[in-house]
Scaffold this motif. Structure first.
Motif, PDB file in Angstrom:
ATOM      1  N   SER A   1       0.829  -1.213   0.000  1.00  0.00           N
ATOM      2  CA  SER A   1       0.000   0.000   0.000  1.00  0.00           C
ATOM      3  C   SER A   1       0.861   1.260   0.000  1.00  0.00           C
ATOM      4  O   SER A   1       1.966   1.289   0.557  1.00  0.00           O
ATOM      5  CB  SER A   1      -0.906   0.023   1.233  1.00  0.00           C
ATOM      6  OG  SER A   1      -1.774  -1.086   1.244  1.00  0.00           O
ATOM      7  N   ALA A   2       0.338   2.299  -0.635  1.00  0.00           N
ATOM      8  CA  ALA A   2       1.014   3.598  -0.607  1.00  0.00           C
ATOM      9  C   ALA A   2       1.095   4.098   0.826  1.00  0.00           C
ATOM     10  O   ALA A   2       0.140   3.985   1.597  1.00  0.00           O
ATOM     11  CB  ALA A   2       0.253   4.597  -1.475  1.00  0.00           C
ATOM     12  N   THR A   3       2.228   4.648   1.191  1.00  0.00           N
ATOM     13  CA  THR A   3       2.426   5.133   2.555  1.00  0.00           C
ATOM     14  C   THR A   3       2.055   6.599   2.656  1.00  0.00           C
ATOM     15  O   THR A   3       1.859   7.293   1.662  1.00  0.00           O
ATOM     16  CB  THR A   3       3.886   4.934   2.983  1.00  0.00           C
ATOM     17  OG1 THR A   3       4.750   5.552   2.011  1.00  0.00           O
ATOM     18  CG2 THR A   3       4.228   3.455   3.057  1.00  0.00           C
ATOM     19  N   TYR A   4       1.987   7.048   3.898  1.00  0.00           N
ATOM     20  CA  TYR A   4       1.636   8.443   4.170  1.00  0.00           C
ATOM     21  C   TYR A   4       2.638   9.374   3.493  1.00  0.00           C
ATOM     22  O   TYR A   4       3.844   9.197   3.592  1.00  0.00           O
ATOM     23  CB  TYR A   4       1.633   8.663   5.681  1.00  0.00           C
ATOM     24  CG  TYR A   4       1.525  10.106   6.096  1.00  0.00           C
ATOM     25  CD1 TYR A   4       0.369  10.826   5.837  1.00  0.00           C
ATOM     26  CD2 TYR A   4       2.575  10.748   6.754  1.00  0.00           C
ATOM     27  CE1 TYR A   4       0.265  12.152   6.221  1.00  0.00           C
ATOM     28  CE2 TYR A   4       2.478  12.062   7.132  1.00  0.00           C
ATOM     29  CZ  TYR A   4       1.320  12.766   6.864  1.00  0.00           C
ATOM     30  OH  TYR A   4       1.225  14.086   7.237  1.00  0.00           O
ATOM     31  N   GLU A   5       2.117  10.394   2.808  1.00  0.00           N
ATOM     32  CA  GLU A   5       2.991  11.339   2.114  1.00  0.00           C
ATOM     33  C   GLU A   5       2.353  12.718   2.100  1.00  0.00           C
ATOM     34  O   GLU A   5       1.130  12.854   2.017  1.00  0.00           O
ATOM     35  CB  GLU A   5       3.253  10.863   0.665  1.00  0.00           C
ATOM     36  CG  GLU A   5       4.233  11.706  -0.115  1.00  0.00           C
ATOM     37  CD  GLU A   5       5.549  11.846   0.602  1.00  0.00           C
ATOM     38  OE1 GLU A   5       5.775  12.926   1.184  1.00  0.00           O
ATOM     39  OE2 GLU A   5       6.342  10.884   0.607  1.00  0.00           O
TER      40      GLU A   5
ATOM     41  N   GLN B   1      10.280   2.843  -0.912  1.00  0.00           N
ATOM     42  CA  GLN B   1      10.979   1.561  -0.948  1.00  0.00           C
ATOM     43  C   GLN B   1      10.438   0.654  -2.047  1.00  0.00           C
ATOM     44  O   GLN B   1       9.267   0.755  -2.443  1.00  0.00           O
ATOM     45  CB  GLN B   1      10.852   0.867   0.416  1.00  0.00           C
ATOM     46  CG  GLN B   1      11.506   1.619   1.561  1.00  0.00           C
ATOM     47  CD  GLN B   1      12.988   1.824   1.336  1.00  0.00           C
ATOM     48  OE1 GLN B   1      13.736   0.878   1.099  1.00  0.00           O
ATOM     49  NE2 GLN B   1      13.423   3.077   1.396  1.00  0.00           N
ATOM     50  N   PRO B   2      11.280  -0.263  -2.569  1.00  0.00           N
ATOM     51  CA  PRO B   2      10.823  -1.198  -3.613  1.00  0.00           C
ATOM     52  C   PRO B   2       9.627  -2.020  -3.126  1.00  0.00           C
ATOM     53  O   PRO B   2       9.581  -2.448  -1.975  1.00  0.00           O
ATOM     54  CB  PRO B   2      12.047  -2.094  -3.847  1.00  0.00           C
ATOM     55  CG  PRO B   2      13.215  -1.272  -3.401  1.00  0.00           C
ATOM     56  CD  PRO B   2      12.716  -0.435  -2.259  1.00  0.00           C
ATOM     57  N   GLY B   3       8.674  -2.204  -4.001  1.00  0.00           N
ATOM     58  CA  GLY B   3       7.473  -2.961  -3.656  1.00  0.00           C
ATOM     59  C   GLY B   3       6.296  -2.098  -3.277  1.00  0.00           C
ATOM     60  O   GLY B   3       5.153  -2.578  -3.243  1.00  0.00           O
ATOM     61  N   THR B   4       6.514  -0.814  -2.986  1.00  0.00           N
ATOM     62  CA  THR B   4       5.425   0.094  -2.638  1.00  0.00           C
ATOM     63  C   THR B   4       4.771   0.636  -3.901  1.00  0.00           C
ATOM     64  O   THR B   4       5.461   1.125  -4.806  1.00  0.00           O
ATOM     65  CB  THR B   4       5.945   1.266  -1.785  1.00  0.00           C
ATOM     66  OG1 THR B   4       6.498   0.755  -0.569  1.00  0.00           O
ATOM     67  CG2 THR B   4       4.828   2.233  -1.452  1.00  0.00           C
TER      68      THR B   4
ATOM     69  N   THR C   1       2.545   3.434  -5.318  1.00  0.00           N
ATOM     70  CA  THR C   1       2.063   4.759  -4.942  1.00  0.00           C
ATOM     71  C   THR C   1       2.115   5.688  -6.138  1.00  0.00           C
ATOM     72  O   THR C   1       2.896   5.480  -7.075  1.00  0.00           O
ATOM     73  CB  THR C   1       2.926   5.341  -3.805  1.00  0.00           C
ATOM     74  OG1 THR C   1       2.474   6.660  -3.488  1.00  0.00           O
ATOM     75  CG2 THR C   1       4.398   5.392  -4.186  1.00  0.00           C
ATOM     76  N   GLY C   2       1.295   6.717  -6.105  1.00  0.00           N
ATOM     77  CA  GLY C   2       1.302   7.715  -7.158  1.00  0.00           C
ATOM     78  C   GLY C   2       2.334   8.806  -6.938  1.00  0.00           C
ATOM     79  O   GLY C   2       2.598   9.602  -7.838  1.00  0.00           O
ATOM     80  N   ILE C   3       2.912   8.884  -5.731  1.00  0.00           N
ATOM     81  CA  ILE C   3       3.928   9.886  -5.409  1.00  0.00           C
ATOM     82  C   ILE C   3       5.125   9.148  -4.827  1.00  0.00           C
ATOM     83  O   ILE C   3       5.112   8.763  -3.654  1.00  0.00           O
ATOM     84  CB  ILE C   3       3.405  10.939  -4.414  1.00  0.00           C
ATOM     85  CG1 ILE C   3       2.106  11.575  -4.925  1.00  0.00           C
ATOM     86  CG2 ILE C   3       4.459  12.010  -4.155  1.00  0.00           C
ATOM     87  CD1 ILE C   3       1.459  12.537  -3.933  1.00  0.00           C
ATOM     88  N   SER C   4       6.118   8.903  -5.633  1.00  0.00           N
ATOM     89  CA  SER C   4       7.311   8.202  -5.146  1.00  0.00           C
ATOM     90  C   SER C   4       8.461   9.192  -5.011  1.00  0.00           C
ATOM     91  O   SER C   4       8.548  10.183  -5.737  1.00  0.00           O
ATOM     92  CB  SER C   4       7.692   7.058  -6.093  1.00  0.00           C
ATOM     93  OG  SER C   4       7.976   7.545  -7.378  1.00  0.00           O
ATOM     94  N   VAL C   5       9.359   8.889  -4.067  1.00  0.00           N
ATOM     95  CA  VAL C   5      10.462   9.794  -3.739  1.00  0.00           C
ATOM     96  C   VAL C   5      11.770   9.007  -3.826  1.00  0.00           C
ATOM     97  O   VAL C   5      11.867   7.899  -3.292  1.00  0.00           O
ATOM     98  CB  VAL C   5      10.307  10.384  -2.321  1.00  0.00           C
ATOM     99  CG1 VAL C   5      11.315  11.514  -2.108  1.00  0.00           C
ATOM    100  CG2 VAL C   5       8.890  10.878  -2.085  1.00  0.00           C
ATOM    101  N   SER C   6      12.746   9.568  -4.495  1.00  0.00           N
ATOM    102  CA  SER C   6      14.092   9.003  -4.529  1.00  0.00           C
ATOM    103  C   SER C   6      15.086  10.095  -4.147  1.00  0.00           C
ATOM    104  O   SER C   6      14.772  11.295  -4.201  1.00  0.00           O
ATOM    105  CB  SER C   6      14.424   8.431  -5.908  1.00  0.00           C
ATOM    106  OG  SER C   6      14.366   9.443  -6.894  1.00  0.00           O
ATOM    107  N   HIS C   7      16.288   9.676  -3.772  1.00  0.00           N
ATOM    108  CA  HIS C   7      17.290  10.632  -3.307  1.00  0.00           C
ATOM    109  C   HIS C   7      18.657  10.314  -3.895  1.00  0.00           C
ATOM    110  O   HIS C   7      18.987   9.142  -4.131  1.00  0.00           O
ATOM    111  CB  HIS C   7      17.382  10.627  -1.772  1.00  0.00           C
ATOM    112  CG  HIS C   7      16.129  11.062  -1.083  1.00  0.00           C
ATOM    113  ND1 HIS C   7      15.129  10.159  -0.729  1.00  0.00           N
ATOM    114  CD2 HIS C   7      15.693  12.284  -0.710  1.00  0.00           C
ATOM    115  CE1 HIS C   7      14.145  10.831  -0.158  1.00  0.00           C
ATOM    116  NE2 HIS C   7      14.458  12.111  -0.119  1.00  0.00           N
ATOM    117  N   GLU C   8      19.427  11.356  -4.105  1.00  0.00           N
ATOM    118  CA  GLU C   8      20.836  11.265  -4.426  1.00  0.00           C
ATOM    119  C   GLU C   8      21.598  12.142  -3.445  1.00  0.00           C
ATOM    120  O   GLU C   8      21.087  13.168  -2.997  1.00  0.00           O
ATOM    121  CB  GLU C   8      21.130  11.779  -5.847  1.00  0.00           C
ATOM    122  CG  GLU C   8      20.509  10.956  -6.957  1.00  0.00           C
ATOM    123  CD  GLU C   8      20.759  11.577  -8.307  1.00  0.00           C
ATOM    124  OE1 GLU C   8      20.632  10.858  -9.310  1.00  0.00           O
ATOM    125  OE2 GLU C   8      21.064  12.802  -8.343  1.00  0.00           O
TER     126      GLU C   8
END
Length: 492
Positions: free
Chosen positions: A151-155, A338-341, A343-350
């Protein structure tokens, strides 16, 4: 069974939902509506006008998910009770409790605003073709609903929000045969990647980068954290081993590039990666010296800004700095999706290391070089690596059950003395005490020593003139460095 006892103090999630912020406004933490749905008034009951009421209580308002990109996952349960209060006997046919996930996306490319349900599960507490007569008074029903781990997590961010709630509804028993709906109970879904189980915090971070650049020689950078969480600690150390020539070092910066990717639920083919949102985590220069592990030191030197190099490193001598810093709170830094989630709003970082430097010339001592010429001669070495940061709610106190006691351990909890299950609200002294002791230790005047560093992936540094923005290739003064088994990252 509930987790840490909840006091009356203000919690990170104890604030009202607000509309999506503008593109330049930092998101604010939302509130939850914790007020009970109104109980029948004694006065209205005396004159026969009181109405039935519903109230939802959750065993836990914070659930931890462990999504698995491959294979089955261990799906948690949201459990609680529904309390139905009747001022007089009523016939009930339909009483349900509903878990609802909502998602809003504000597209920056002009696509119409998108809002919809991403999770909808209903459990019937009373379901009958015939009336079930319930007596006057209070009736309590228990429920459990499976929450899929993907499931999509709180965002909440400038591009939208994702939130979940639990609501109960009784059909046909309200005023003039209307429905009775409970208060909305907010449920927070958080991914915890703790590998040892549901109550394990995120894994520690031990990364190291090693490489060689022709102009500056061999360099090393290391990054450590007991748990890489939003609002947590990161320890940086950076060194030039033996430069082949004199080097003027002007600054060492660490940035986190936060990248949001939006996925439409209406049009599955519509996907948009938003521009990176850079956050400067460390800025070490002539006016802001490295703290060498002492985060309580003044962050900058008083007086006018220091315009010259912060350090002149002569040929063959080493240059070493270390810096302990705190990551931004969850108003500015969101956890990595995280992989497997799903969601319509995903976040990645560098995470990027930038060292600004200059190779001095013989004419520098003559005073013939202008400020503009010196600026043109400056270069930047940049190393960028993928970086995962985990939720500030994956704090050990919020993951584990309290110790049982005959006496109430918190008989009168004040807001300022309550220890919230969120690292963002923890004072820096307490955070260093809990997460810094294993990260570093003092040894007299020799500063800090470090736990063993483990190597990770490869990173190729890029050398560029600060004035050559947006250019690439040799025309932009980019030089690919030789790498001796590069490793890890940088930050703080």
């Amino acid at each position: 069974m509930s987790r840490q006892p909840i006091s009356t103090g203000t919690k990170p999630w104890d604030r009202d939902h607000i509309p999506i912020n503008g593109p330049n406004d930092p998101p604010s933490r939302p509130k939850t509506n914790r007020s009970r749905s109104g109980s029948p008034s004694p006065f209205l009951g005396a004159i026969g006008l009181a109405q039935p009421s519903l109230h939802v209580s959750l065993v836990e308002e914070l659930l931890y998910l462990h999504p698995s990109p491959e294979g089955p996952s261990d799906d948690p349960l949201v459990s609680g009770t529904v309390t139905l209060t009747l001022p007089k006997a009523k016939a009930v046919r339909h009483l349900t409790v509903r878990l609802l996930g909502k998602q809003d996306i504000g597209w920056p490319d002009g696509t119409p605003y998108e809002s919809g349900h991403i999770l909808d599960k209903v459990v019937s507490l009373v379901e009958s073709d015939q009336d079930v007569l319930l007596a006057k008074g209070t009736h309590t029903f228990t429920f459990s609903i499976i929450v899929p781990s993907q499931s999509a997590t709180y965002e909440r961010c400038r591009y939208g929000r994702v939130r979940h709630s639990v609501i109960a509804k009784a059909k046909g028993i309200g005023s003039m045969g209307g429905d009775v709906v409970s208060n909305e109970r907010v449920l927070f879904l958080i991914v915890n990647p703790g590998g040892a189980g549901a109550s394990a915090p995120p894994p520690p971070l031990h990364h190291k980068i090693e490489g060689v650049v022709d102009e500056i020689g061999p360099y090393t950078a290391a990054l450590q954290s007991q748990h890489t969480m939003v609002g947590g600690l990161l320890l940086l150390r950076f060194s030039l081993v033996s430069p082949p020539t004199d080097i003027h070092i002007y600054s060492v910066k660490v940035k986190i590039n936060q990248i949001f990717t939006l996925h439409s639920t209406i049009n599955p083919k519509h996907k948009l990666q938003c521009p990176p949102d850079p956050r400067i985590i460390i800025n070490i220069d002539g006016s802001h010296p490295a703290n060498f592990g002492h985060i309580d030191q003044p962050p900058s030197r008083p007086g006018s800004p220091h315009l010259g190099p912060m350090k002149v490193v002569t040929q063959g001598n080493s240059f070493c700095i270390s810096h302990l810093a705190r990551l931004p709170n969850d108003n500015h830094l969101r956890p990595t999706t995280q992989p497997g989630t799903v969601t319509g709003i995903s976040v990645s970082h560098e995470i990027a290391i930038e060292m600004t430097y200059r190779i001095p010339k013989p004419e520098d001592g003559n005073g013939k070089s202008s400020k503009e010429a010196l600026e043109r001669e400056k270069k930047k070495m940049t190393v960028t690596k993928p970086f995962d940061v985990f939720s500030c709610c994956c704090f050990l106190d919020s993951l584990t059950l309290p110790v049982y006691s005959i006496l109430d351990p918190n008989p009168s909890v004040e807001a300022e003395s309550w220890s919230p299950p969120c690292i963002c609200m923890m004072k820096i002294e307490e955070l260093i005490k809990q997460h810094g002791d294993t990260l570093l230790r003092e040894e007299g005047e020799q500063g800090i020593t470090y736990a063993p560093i483990q190597k990770s992936g490869t990173a190729t540094p890029v050398i560029r003139s600060p004035l050559d923005r947006g250019r690439s290739g040799n025309g932009g003064r980019e030089v690919l460095a030789r790498n001796n088994s590069s490793d890890g990252y940088f930050d703080a």
